[in-house]
Design a protein around this motif. Structure first.
Motif, mmCIF file in Angstrom:
data_model
loop_
_atom_site.group_PDB
_atom_site.id
_atom_site.type_symbol
_atom_site.label_atom_id
_atom_site.label_comp_id
_atom_site.label_asym_id
_atom_site.label_seq_id
_atom_site.Cartn_x
_atom_site.Cartn_y
_atom_site.Cartn_z
ATOM 1 N N SER A 175 0.827 -1.194 0.000
ATOM 2 C CA SER A 175 0.000 0.000 0.000
ATOM 3 C C SER A 175 0.865 1.248 0.000
ATOM 4 C CB SER A 175 -0.928 0.015 1.225
ATOM 5 O OG SER A 175 -0.172 0.121 2.418
ATOM 6 N N SER A 176 0.329 2.280 -0.641
ATOM 7 C CA SER A 176 0.974 3.586 -0.647
ATOM 8 C C SER A 176 -0.124 4.601 -0.912
ATOM 9 C CB SER A 176 2.052 3.668 -1.736
ATOM 10 O OG SER A 176 1.465 3.638 -3.020
ATOM 11 N N ASP A 177 0.230 5.879 -0.933
ATOM 12 C CA ASP A 177 -0.768 6.886 -1.236
ATOM 13 C C ASP A 177 -1.229 6.803 -2.683
ATOM 14 O OD1 ASP A 177 -0.915 7.995 1.271
ATOM 15 O OD2 ASP A 177 0.730 9.390 0.918
ATOM 16 N N SER A 178 -0.442 6.172 -3.544
ATOM 17 C CA SER A 178 -0.749 6.174 -4.972
ATOM 18 C C SER A 178 -1.464 4.921 -5.450
ATOM 19 C CB SER A 178 0.538 6.354 -5.790
ATOM 20 O OG SER A 178 1.444 5.297 -5.522
ATOM 21 N N ARG A 179 -1.357 3.796 -4.709
ATOM 22 C CA ARG A 179 -2.030 2.581 -5.152
ATOM 23 C C ARG A 179 -2.030 1.508 -4.077
ATOM 24 N NH1 ARG A 179 0.052 0.159 -10.233
ATOM 25 N NH2 ARG A 179 -0.325 2.298 -10.884
ATOM 26 N N LEU A 180 -2.979 0.591 -4.231
ATOM 27 C CA LEU A 180 -3.071 -0.588 -3.382
ATOM 28 C C LEU A 180 -2.880 -1.799 -4.277
ATOM 29 C CD1 LEU A 180 -6.346 0.412 -1.487
ATOM 30 C CD2 LEU A 180 -4.008 0.697 -0.637
ATOM 31 N N VAL A 181 -2.043 -2.730 -3.859
ATOM 32 C CA VAL A 181 -1.769 -3.922 -4.653
ATOM 33 C C VAL A 181 -2.100 -5.151 -3.822
ATOM 34 C CG1 VAL A 181 -0.056 -5.219 -5.959
ATOM 35 C CG2 VAL A 181 0.072 -2.716 -5.900
ATOM 36 N N TYR A 182 -3.105 -5.894 -4.265
ATOM 37 C CA TYR A 182 -3.494 -7.145 -3.610
ATOM 38 C C TYR A 182 -2.895 -8.310 -4.386
ATOM 39 C CZ TYR A 182 -6.990 -4.452 -1.033
ATOM 40 O OH TYR A 182 -7.617 -3.536 -0.223
ATOM 41 N N ALA A 183 -2.380 -9.289 -3.671
ATOM 42 C CA ALA A 183 -1.765 -10.446 -4.305
ATOM 43 C C ALA A 183 -2.822 -11.330 -4.953
ATOM 44 C CB ALA A 183 -0.980 -11.252 -3.268
ATOM 45 N N ALA A 184 -2.387 -12.113 -5.940
ATOM 46 C CA ALA A 184 -3.284 -13.090 -6.554
ATOM 47 C C ALA A 184 -3.845 -14.013 -5.483
ATOM 48 C CB ALA A 184 -2.520 -13.894 -7.606
ATOM 49 N N ASP A 185 -5.117 -14.349 -5.615
ATOM 50 C CA ASP A 185 -5.824 -15.225 -4.663
ATOM 51 C C ASP A 185 -6.094 -14.558 -3.317
ATOM 52 O OD1 ASP A 185 -5.903 -17.346 -6.498
ATOM 53 O OD2 ASP A 185 -3.876 -17.944 -5.937
ATOM 54 N N ALA A 186 -5.925 -13.240 -3.222
ATOM 55 C CA ALA A 186 -6.235 -12.540 -1.974
ATOM 56 C C ALA A 186 -7.737 -12.629 -1.684
ATOM 57 C CB ALA A 186 -5.813 -11.080 -2.069
ATOM 58 N N ASP A 187 -8.077 -12.679 -0.409
ATOM 59 C CA ASP A 187 -9.476 -12.688 0.011
ATOM 60 C C ASP A 187 -9.967 -11.241 0.046
ATOM 61 O OD1 ASP A 187 -11.948 -12.968 1.132
ATOM 62 O OD2 ASP A 187 -11.267 -13.924 2.986
ATOM 63 N N LEU A 188 -10.826 -10.873 -0.900
ATOM 64 C CA LEU A 188 -11.302 -9.498 -0.993
ATOM 65 C C LEU A 188 -12.740 -9.347 -0.516
ATOM 66 C CD1 LEU A 188 -9.810 -8.451 -4.457
ATOM 67 C CD2 LEU A 188 -8.857 -8.125 -2.179
ATOM 68 N N ASP A 189 -13.248 -10.341 0.193
ATOM 69 C CA ASP A 189 -14.630 -10.276 0.660
ATOM 70 C C ASP A 189 -14.822 -9.037 1.537
ATOM 71 O OD1 ASP A 189 -17.243 -11.383 0.783
ATOM 72 O OD2 ASP A 189 -16.847 -11.950 2.864
ATOM 73 N N GLY A 190 -15.844 -8.251 1.232
ATOM 74 C CA GLY A 190 -16.091 -7.024 1.979
ATOM 75 C C GLY A 190 -15.193 -5.876 1.594
ATOM 76 N N LEU A 191 -14.577 -5.946 0.408
ATOM 77 C CA LEU A 191 -13.652 -4.890 -0.014
ATOM 78 C C LEU A 191 -14.292 -3.505 0.080
ATOM 79 C CD1 LEU A 191 -10.907 -4.145 -1.487
ATOM 80 C CD2 LEU A 191 -12.286 -4.123 -3.581
ATOM 81 N N SER A 192 -13.550 -2.576 0.655
ATOM 82 C CA SER A 192 -13.942 -1.173 0.680
ATOM 83 C C SER A 192 -12.692 -0.319 0.619
ATOM 84 C CB SER A 192 -14.738 -0.846 1.946
ATOM 85 O OG SER A 192 -15.034 0.545 1.991
ATOM 86 N N VAL A 193 -12.623 0.520 -0.394
ATOM 87 C CA VAL A 193 -11.522 1.477 -0.529
ATOM 88 C C VAL A 193 -12.138 2.864 -0.602
ATOM 89 C CG1 VAL A 193 -9.600 2.273 -1.947
ATOM 90 C CG2 VAL A 193 -10.050 -0.190 -1.719
ATOM 91 N N VAL A 194 -11.795 3.711 0.361
ATOM 92 C CA VAL A 194 -12.361 5.052 0.434
ATOM 93 C C VAL A 194 -11.231 6.066 0.274
ATOM 94 C CG1 VAL A 194 -13.710 6.674 1.812
ATOM 95 C CG2 VAL A 194 -14.136 4.212 2.010
ATOM 96 N N ALA A 195 -11.407 6.996 -0.665
ATOM 97 C CA ALA A 195 -10.424 8.057 -0.888
ATOM 98 C C ALA A 195 -11.077 9.404 -0.634
ATOM 99 C CB ALA A 195 -9.875 7.984 -2.308
ATOM 100 N N SER A 196 -10.277 10.347 -0.130
ATOM 101 C CA SER A 196 -10.799 11.647 0.273
ATOM 102 C C SER A 196 -10.077 12.764 -0.461
ATOM 103 C CB SER A 196 -10.622 11.825 1.785
ATOM 104 O OG SER A 196 -10.867 13.159 2.168
ATOM 105 N N THR A 197 -10.785 13.876 -0.652
ATOM 106 C CA THR A 197 -10.166 15.047 -1.266
ATOM 107 C C THR A 197 -9.230 15.758 -0.304
ATOM 108 O OG1 THR A 197 -12.079 16.364 -0.608
ATOM 109 C CG2 THR A 197 -12.085 15.462 -2.826
ATOM 110 N N THR A 198 -9.325 15.438 0.974
ATOM 111 C CA THR A 198 -8.471 16.071 1.971
ATOM 112 C C THR A 198 -7.008 15.755 1.695
ATOM 113 O OG1 THR A 198 -10.197 15.838 3.632
ATOM 114 C CG2 THR A 198 -7.964 16.291 4.424
ATOM 115 N N THR A 199 -6.184 16.750 1.707
ATOM 116 C CA THR A 199 -4.760 16.555 1.465
ATOM 117 C C THR A 199 -4.057 16.198 2.759
ATOM 118 O OG1 THR A 199 -4.793 18.159 -0.326
ATOM 119 C CG2 THR A 199 -2.633 17.594 0.597
#
Length: 244
Positions: A175-199
């Motif tokens: 993870s970083s401010d620029s991207r999230l990288v999930y590995a192959a076969d990762a369990d993504l059940d309930g995935l939620s990614v929230v981004a904000s305009t706040t700097t």
């Protein structure tokens, strides 16, 4: 090796392909290493996203190289594949829209093929309008990836430009401010990614892997199953029907 697939398997399945970061059809072969297979969702501030699928294929056999290069130079065949799988992604978007009550559409698809030594690279990309929700300065990605989606390759989420990650669940491998990288076969059940305009202040780390999810829904949905099937199709039969 899971990420590299036999190129000429499954004549009946055809091919779904996707991304923008590889050389276009007809490009000169390079000595660089091929990209990793991936499914990338690059979010925009308005909730639209550029969805890109990258698949790689083993071209060690000369006949496979000839077939792949033939498709690279055959605009009619490439357009037919692009249109066929654009329709299938549009069907997934329609199912997701019906389940979530949000308006969605698939537009601006593109297909790029390139070859790096004995590896063929297929990149299919499209714009998924209305994929994420937008409210009070927050862009949230969840469905259809939150319900039973099991990636067979890297799954990458890129927040909108000049947005910071506010909440991430489940946590990615990288993870970083620029991207999230999930590995192959990762369990993504309930995935939620929230981004904000706040700097965020300089040096602020990305959210921890245990960050609280926002706006997720549980269970298994038809859209996610269809996405998994589309990814499998892309890997299985790029040049199906073009043997000989």
């Amino acid at each position: 090796m899971r990420a590299r697939h036999t190129l000429l398997t499954s004549v009946a399945l055809g091919a779904l392909l996707v991304t923008a970061a590889v050389a276009p059809a007809g490009a000169t072969q390079t000595a660089d290493a091929p990209p990793e297979p991936s499914l990338t969702v690059a979010l925009d501030a308005d909730g639209d996203a550029r969805v890109t699928l990258v698949s790689t294929f083993d071209l060690t056999d000369e006949s496979q190289q000839v077939a792949f290069d033939d498709l690279r130079t055959n605009e009619t065949a490439r357009d037919a594949y692009r249109a066929r799988y654009t329709d299938r992604w549009a069907s997934v978007a329609n199912e997701t829209a019906n389940r979530t009550g949000r308006e969605m559409a698939v537009t601006n698809s593109s297909l790029a093929l390139s070859r790096t030594n004995s590896t063929g690279v297929a990149a299919f990309s499209l714009t998924w309008e209305g994929l994420a929700t937008v409210e009070d300065g927050l862009v949230t990605l969840d469905e259809p990836f939150a319900s039973g989606f099991d990636p067979d390759r890297q799954f990458v989420v890129v927040p909108p430009e000049e947005y910071q990650l506010e909440s991430v669940s489940p946590g990615p491998a990288i993870s970083s401010d620029s991207r999230l990288v999930y590995a192959a076969d990762a369990d993504l059940d309930g995935l939620s990614v929230v981004a904000s305009t706040t700097t965020a202040p300089a040096g602020t780390p990305a959210p921890s892997p245990t960050a609280t999810s926002v706006g997720t829904t549980g269970g298994s949905g038809p859209g996610v199953g269809a996405i998994g099937a589309l990814v499998a199709l892309a890997a299985a039969g790029l040049l199906a029907g073009r043997r000989g």
